[in-house]
Design an enzyme around this catalytic site. Structure first.
Site, PDB file in Angstrom:
ATOM      1  N   GLU A 160       0.770  -1.056  -0.070  1.00 61.23           N
ATOM      2  CA  GLU A 160      -0.051  -0.028  -0.017  1.00 61.23           C
ATOM      3  C   GLU A 160       0.865   1.507   0.072  1.00 61.23           C
ATOM      4  OE1 GLU A 160      -2.966  -0.339   3.407  1.00 61.23           O
ATOM      5  OE2 GLU A 160      -3.837  -1.874   2.295  1.00 61.23           O
ATOM      6  N   HIS A 238     -10.336  -5.795  -2.208  1.00 64.41           N
ATOM      7  CA  HIS A 238     -11.600  -5.754  -1.224  1.00 64.41           C
ATOM      8  C   HIS A 238     -12.684  -5.051  -1.825  1.00 64.41           C
ATOM      9  CE1 HIS A 238      -8.916  -7.039   2.203  1.00 64.41           C
ATOM     10  NE2 HIS A 238      -8.005  -6.157   1.819  1.00 64.41           N
ATOM     11  N   ASP A 267     -12.174 -10.089  -0.658  1.00 60.19           N
ATOM     12  CA  ASP A 267     -13.429 -10.302  -0.043  1.00 60.19           C
ATOM     13  C   ASP A 267     -14.546  -9.428  -0.609  1.00 60.19           C
ATOM     14  OD1 ASP A 267     -12.490  -7.766   1.051  1.00 60.19           O
ATOM     15  OD2 ASP A 267     -12.055  -8.324   3.210  1.00 60.19           O
TER      16      ASP A 267
END
Ligand code: XIL
Length: 464
Positions: A160, A238, A267
């Site tokens: 990130e 995500h 997810d």
């Protein structure tokens, strides 16, 4: 538990998977029909993984699903900086080691997550800056990757580091403020510490061709062209209630740079579209031959960091959700890839091919006897990591010493795969037990880290 028996079983399953993949290739019209995520993924040359929270390993329902359905794990928190180096220079590997043992006993590969990240830093690192932080960060990479050396399929070396929004640039952080080259310094240190692991950059909001993913794309292209060791890019994924239509095209453009891609933290928000989105992500990975695996960020809905989003493939009871079936079907329908040396193995990562543009270290041809050494340096303002290649002459070696004379002001702070005597001036590195004995022409490597500059050092090798 009888570990040997479980391992043998895992090998048999893998062999059956390879056979099935071979049959699929000859009988193209016969759909394969794996009945678990891991078997179906393995038939297609991929892995299917889950993020695991260490304390859940004592929950029976959880472990039953994990061992039945998944052949790859990633620690949800246990290998992060705050977990592995809670105090500077004091390393704690209990949680990470526990997960690696579970993986090895059950034929699972391990993704390592994450060596450097702006979040979940220990307090001492959060309050550091400049050269002190840079050196601490590189030392962290070196120590942790060395501890788990040979046990990790792929490391998220940097997590990130890019900003959200339209800039396509780096995220501000204490690490970024040590200089824009912090990411490449981390990758070089990770390669030196664990040459067998694939080294990945991992990020989120990269689910299509957008400013952020393009910023990362440009970095990866630059790294490849300059020989910075990067092997893979992780797409966290995500996801909400829709999926970018160019999700697959985005994976493909990275793959076309010569790196593997992986779905690393999948997810999806529950609701009408959940099963479709899970299936679309799975299909996208299957359609990109360099997409080597998919990891969901947890096992059951109630294990998920997304709480009430019910974002995973299993209900808390352990029941399979509709999204599970849609993923399984997409795995079974997808094209296979021929497992190559890059396919994950539980404990033996395949050899990592250095990018073609890596400037070859100039190793002199081995002399008639004795040994030769060459050094390749990764330097930044105030510090360096040196990787040294030792090549035995035609008589082989029983042991070796490499001497290096450092410029004034430089000092060795850390050494791996050798022991150092002295830290400044002329420093002598001696083989450790396992790498002293070399056959004729055989090569081994060791490394050291230091402060100051090591520009222009020439190593001298002596065999014993
Ligand atoms: C999350 C974990 O799931 C939580 O348990 C923890 O409290 C915070 O971090 N991106 C990442 C992961 O790379 O490490 C994060 O994991 C989720 C977002």
């Amino acid at each position: 538990m009888n570990h040997k028996r479980v391992l043998r079983l895992a090998v048999t399953v893998a062999a059956t998977g390879a056979l099935a993949a071979g049959m699929t290739m000859t009988l193209t019209s016969t759909a394969s029909a794996g009945t678990t995520l891991k078997a179906s993924a393995a038939e297609k040359g991929r892995y299917f993984g889950a993020a695991v929270a260490g304390q859940k390993l004592s929950d029976n329902t959880y472990v039953t699903i994990l061992n039945r359905e998944f052949n790859s794990v990633v620690p949800e928190n246990d290998m992060k900086w705050d977990a592995t180096e809670p105090q500077q220079g004091r390393f704690s590997y209990t949680g990470g080691d526990r997960l690696v043992s579970h993986a090895q006993a059950n034929g699972m590969s391990v993704r390592g997550h994450a060596l450097l990240w702006h979040a979940q830093q220990p307090g001492w690192a959060q309050s550091m800056s400049g050269t002190a932080l840079r050196n601490a960060a590189i030392n962290h990479v070196t120590q942790v990757a060395t501890h788990f050396r040979g046990k990790i399929y792929a490391w998220d070396v940097v997590n990130e580091a890019f900003a959200d929004g339209g800039s396509g640039g780096r995220r501000d952080s204490n690490l970024q403020r040590t200089g824009n080259d912090w990411i490449e310094a981390a990758f070089r240190a990770a390669r030196a510490a664990d040459p067998g692991a694939k080294l990945c950059y991992n990020d989120y909001n990269t689910d299509g061709i957008n400013a952020k993913s393009t910023g990362i794309y440009n970095m990866v292209r630059d790294f490849r062209s300059r020989g910075v060791p990067i092997d893979c890019v992780g797409f966290q994924s995500h996801l909400g209630t829709s999926l970018a239509s160019d999700y697959q095209a985005n994976l493909q453009r990275f793959a076309d740079l010569g790196v593997d891609v992986q779905i690393t933290e999948l997810d999806v928000m529950s609701g009408g579209n959940q099963a479709n989105i899970f299936a679309a992500v799975t299909r996208a990975c299957m359609n990109v031959s360099r997409c080597t695996g998919i990891t969901t960020w947890g096992v059951r809905d109630c294990d998920s960091w997304r709480g009430s989003d019910n974002a995973l493939l299993f209900e808390c009871s352990g029941n399979k959700k509709a999204a599970y079936t849609s993923v399984l079907n997409a795995l079974n329908a997808g094209p296979g890839i021929t497992p190559s040396p890059t396919t994950p193995g539980p404990t033996t990562p395949g050899p990592t091919t250095p990018p073609p543009t890596t400037p070859p270290p100039t190793t002199p041809p081995p002399g008639p006897d004795g040994c030769t050494a060459s050094v390749s340096l990764n330097s930044w303002t105030g510090g360096f990591v040196a990787s040294v290649k030792v090549t035995a002459g035609s008589a082989g070696t029983n042991g070796w010493n490499v001497s290096v004379t450092l410029p004034g002001g430089a000092s060795v702070t850390n050494t791996w795969s050798a022991t150092a005597s002295g830290a400044t001036g002329t420093v002598r590195f001696t083989n450790v037990n396992y790498n002293g004995r070399l056959g004729a022409g055989q090569v081994t490597e060791f490394g050291f880290q230091g402060t100051g500059s090591a520009a222009g050092v020439t190593p001298t090798c002596t065999a014993s």
